[in-house]
Design an enzyme around this catalytic site. Structure first.
Site, mmCIF file in Angstrom:
data_model
loop_
_atom_site.group_PDB
_atom_site.id
_atom_site.type_symbol
_atom_site.label_atom_id
_atom_site.label_comp_id
_atom_site.label_asym_id
_atom_site.label_seq_id
_atom_site.Cartn_x
_atom_site.Cartn_y
_atom_site.Cartn_z
ATOM 1 N N ALA A 10 115.999 -33.429 14.499
ATOM 2 C CA ALA A 10 114.966 -32.824 15.354
ATOM 3 C C ALA A 10 113.614 -32.890 14.660
ATOM 4 O O ALA A 10 112.753 -32.045 14.867
ATOM 5 C CB ALA A 10 115.334 -31.378 15.676
ATOM 6 N N GLY A 11 113.455 -33.878 13.791
ATOM 7 C CA GLY A 11 112.183 -34.036 13.075
ATOM 8 C C GLY A 11 111.177 -34.790 13.920
ATOM 9 O O GLY A 11 111.259 -34.786 15.162
ATOM 10 N N ASN A 12 110.264 -35.463 13.255
ATOM 11 C CA ASN A 12 109.193 -36.149 13.992
ATOM 12 C C ASN A 12 109.726 -37.190 14.972
ATOM 13 O O ASN A 12 109.366 -37.196 16.147
ATOM 14 C CB ASN A 12 108.237 -36.820 13.001
ATOM 15 N N GLY A 14 112.964 -37.705 15.955
ATOM 16 C CA GLY A 14 113.975 -37.167 16.873
ATOM 17 C C GLY A 14 113.340 -36.349 17.991
ATOM 18 O O GLY A 14 113.656 -36.542 19.178
ATOM 19 N N HIS A 175 114.139 -54.991 9.168
ATOM 20 C CA HIS A 175 112.989 -54.089 9.313
ATOM 21 C C HIS A 175 112.452 -53.790 7.922
ATOM 22 O O HIS A 175 112.682 -52.741 7.355
ATOM 23 C CB HIS A 175 113.456 -52.802 9.999
#
Ligand code: NAD
Length: 320
Positions: A10-12, A14, A175
């Site tokens: 639920a960070g930046n 997410g 990446h």
């Protein structure tokens, strides 16, 4: 029945993914994180935006994966982001443990889901997700190419003062710093980029695309990009439940395509309801292929470092 998407982390990245997915109204969303209160609070805030945005989706946050059960798609964003001076590869071991732990939980409750991996170093973390889940290769897909392509398109649009929508680009490879922006396949409304810009200007854009992530890390100082990454995730997710068959550069497990075997590398992939349904093989020149293989070799280096740990993993689900 509406589809269900779990966002792990639920960070930046997410939380931004949850916002973009909610705005598209594609699926019910569950956000899960180790931090107590953060996924719950952000999800409640987002749920309270639903009456205004006019979509009919349920959104909830939790620390316990039971609420994620029967998800169709899980987006894996849990993990450390890099700080200035770090490469994505520096995150390998810290994020290995997090991806391992989160995939075990996701797969326990949603054995039929499609995994979209975002955590860096991206291609290496796809290997971890595949080894832990035991999922077939069509159900483990890494997000990076849409982001790298979007950066390239942005810089071309800026340079030519045209809409980025009319710029097409093609970025292959892992990446990382060795990603391969293929200028020959880039165009503006069908006009080859090489007809519109000189080689030096294109070269600058290629270089800026390669270090596009680091450019943002340098500004932010304590985190990495999340608006463009979450937009890229939303594009990928949408193509799956709607079975749109969009073709995007994604990291998938190659078994001989482009002369690469047993490695996750970014290539053009058709995304539909079965996940990564087909890899498209462009006919590359010798030097383009060499650049792609070099990029693949950089991914392999990381995979080799993890080899003994990956071999010990017991897949959490029966492949099928
Ligand atoms: P962030 O620090 O803002 O958020 C990470 C979240 O993960 C935190 O909320 C943290 O509590 C959570 N977390 C940590 N361990 C967990 C666990 N075991 N279970 C559940 N949640 C856990 O970081 P961010 O900016 O959101 O970036 C997340 C990851 O995405 C990083 O690895 C970053 O490098 C990567 N990333 C990848 C791309 C790409 O193109 N693939 C682009 C941007 C970011």
């Amino acid at each position: 029945m509406r589809k269900k998407v779990t966002v792990v982390g639920a960070g930046n990245v997410g939380a931004s993914c949850a916002v973009r997915l909610a705005d598209r109204g594609l699926a019910d969303i569950v956000v899960v994180d180790v931090l107590d209160g953060i996924p719950q609070g952000k999800s409640l805030d987002l749920l309270e935006a639903v009456p205004v945005s006019g979509v009919d989706v349920k959104i909830s946050g939790c620390n316990d994966y039971s609420a994620t059960a029967q998800s169709d798609i899980a987006v894996l964003t849990a993990g450390f982001a890099r700080k200035p001076g770090m490469s994505r590869d520096d995150l390998l071991w810290a994020n290995y443990d997090i991806v391992k732990a989160t995939v075990e939980q996701v797969v326990k409750y949603s054995p039929g889901c499609i995994l979209i991996v975002v955590t860096n170093p991206l291609d290496a973390m796809c290997h971890v997700a595949r080894a832990v889940s035991g999922f077939p290769k069509n159900r483990v897909i890494g997000m990076a190419g849409i982001l790298d392509t979007a950066r390239f398109r942005t810089f071309v649009a800026q340079a030519l003062d045209v809409s980025a929508e009319d710029v097409t680009a093609f970025v292959l490879g892992g990446h990382g710093d060795s990603m391969v922006p293929l200028v020959r396949y880039s165009s503006v409304a069908g006009i080859p980029l090489t007809d519109l810009m000189d080689a030096a200007a294109i070269d600058e854009i290629v270089k800026r695309t390669r270090s596009g992530g680091a450019e943002i890390v340098k500004y932010l100082k304590s985190g990495s990009a999340y608006y463009a990454p979450s937009a890229a995730v939303a594009e990928m997710v949408e193509s799956i439940p709607l079975d749109r068959k969009r073709v995007f550069p994604c990291s998938v497990y190659l078994e001989g395509e482009y002369g690469i075997r047993d490695l996750f590398v970014g290539v053009p992939v058709k995304l539909g309801e079965r996940g990564a349904e087909k890899v498209f093989e462009a006919r590359l020149t010798e030097s383009e292929l060499a650049a792609l293989h070099k990029s693949g070799a950089a991914v392999k280096e990381l995979v080799d470092v993890m080899a003994s740990k990956l071999a010990e993993l017991q897949p959490a689900a029966v492949a099928g």
